[in-house]
Enzyme design. Structure first.
Site, PDB file in Angstrom:
ATOM      1  N   PRO A  94       0.835  -1.209   0.000  1.00  0.00           N
ATOM      2  CA  PRO A  94       0.000   0.000   0.000  1.00  0.00           C
ATOM      3  C   PRO A  94       0.868   1.257   0.000  1.00  0.00           C
ATOM      4  O   PRO A  94       1.832   1.358   0.755  1.00  0.00           O
ATOM      5  CB  PRO A  94      -0.788  -0.126   1.315  1.00  0.00           C
ATOM      6  CG  PRO A  94      -0.778  -1.579   1.626  1.00  0.00           C
ATOM      7  CD  PRO A  94       0.540  -2.087   1.140  1.00  0.00           C
ATOM      8  N   GLU A  95       0.527   2.187  -0.877  1.00  0.00           N
ATOM      9  CA  GLU A  95       1.237   3.457  -0.952  1.00  0.00           C
ATOM     10  C   GLU A  95       0.337   4.558  -0.412  1.00  0.00           C
ATOM     11  O   GLU A  95      -0.720   4.285   0.163  1.00  0.00           O
ATOM     12  CB  GLU A  95       1.673   3.712  -2.395  1.00  0.00           C
ATOM     13  CG  GLU A  95       2.585   2.620  -2.950  1.00  0.00           C
ATOM     14  CD  GLU A  95       3.009   2.857  -4.386  1.00  0.00           C
ATOM     15  OE1 GLU A  95       3.110   4.028  -4.805  1.00  0.00           O
ATOM     16  OE2 GLU A  95       3.237   1.866  -5.107  1.00  0.00           O
TER      17      GLU A  95
END
Length: 293
Positions: A2-3
């Protein structure tokens, strides 16, 4: 992993789901997820009776304000938070369960088991990784030449520099590739070769792609879901990431996958010239004067 857009969506979900709820007890099923304190019994005991006041984000970190503590959570590769009724069956790979006094639960699930949690007491320093973060992409610290000042002495590729969380917080492989495509910059270009104008264009591209990804709920490339279990929608709007062998939606050239900074990197060779010589060729090709090899 996840960014920033995915973590921001999780934060927004958590804010609407758990803020104001009081923790009755905590069940830690995989002790190594908890880094601070190193005693999971103490971790659970300290949180019992505390109320979640807010959920904020810094880079890819989530920060739960649980006075008098701050709970710092890093999702790493595949960490997920799900808010469910207490009688909902517990899914495999659920490692930490926060039981609320209203018979709901916040469950942390992590197939890869790389995520971490730190319960920080008042006066205790935050985790080193959090303290080392650079500015947020939307921060005022990134004015018209702010990024240029941060990269113009770096000889590494611009891809490697943008992945460095000490330079800019929150970016990862997906959105670095997408932002560089929008800015027309080849990811292998040495960072110090970027002009001020290119750095300004890149900041604009980073902000645009992150804003659009946040609004679309993030990108579900593999396992990402938000706090309600919903997949993101930005993956259908990606220009280069994961599209190797497919035609560029701008120029029709074939998207190629390279290895840069140890990461799979997706590039349009025409839209993202590798050097100024290639840029001149690209400009001539755009006028129909020459073909690009």
């Amino acid at each position: 992993m996840p960014e920033l857009p995915e973590v921001e969506n999780v934060r927004r979900n958590l804010e609407s789901m758990v803020v104001g709820r009081t923790i009755a007890s905590v069940d830690v099923r995989l002790p190594r997820i908890i880094r601070t304190p190193d005693d999971t019994v103490r971790f659970a005991a300290e949180l019992a009776g505390c109320t979640i006041q807010s959920v904020s984000r810094r880079g890819k970190y989530l920060l739960f304000s649980v006075p008098p503590y701050t709970l710092v959570s890093h999702l790493r590769m595949e960490g997920q938070y799900l808010w469910v009724a207490a009688d909902e069956p517990v899914a495999p790979h659920t490692h930490v369960i926060f039981h609320f006094d209203d018979h709901t639960e916040l469950r942390y699930r992590d197939v890869r088991q790389f995520g971490t949690m730190d319960l920080i007491e008042p006066g205790q320093p935050l985790p080193k990784g959090l303290l080392a973060l650079g500015p947020e992409p939307f921060s005022e610290d990134l004015d018209h030449d702010g990024l240029y000042r941060r990269v113009h002495r770096r000889t590494a590729s611009i891809k490697a520099v943008l992945l460095d969380q000490a330079v800019l917080a929150g970016l990862g492989n997906i959105y670095v590739d997408e932002a560089l495509f929008r800015a027309g910059i080849h990811p292998a270009r040495p960072a110090h070769q970027l002009t001020r104008a290119e750095a300004q264009t890149l900041v604009k591209a980073i902000r645009e792609v992150l804003t659009e990804a946040i609004e679309a709920g993030g990108s579900s490339i593999r396992t990402y879901v938000d706090g309600y279990g919903r997949h993101g929608g930005f993956q259908i709007r990606l220009n280069v990431y994961g599209r190797q062998g497919q035609p560029c939606q701008t120029c029709g050239s074939e998207i190629v996958k390279l290895r840069i900074a140890g990461r799979g990197t997706h590039v349009c060779p025409l839209c993202q010239p590798k050097s100024r010589r290639h840029e001149a060729v690209r400009e001539r090709a755009g006028k129909g004067e020459v073909s690009v090899p």
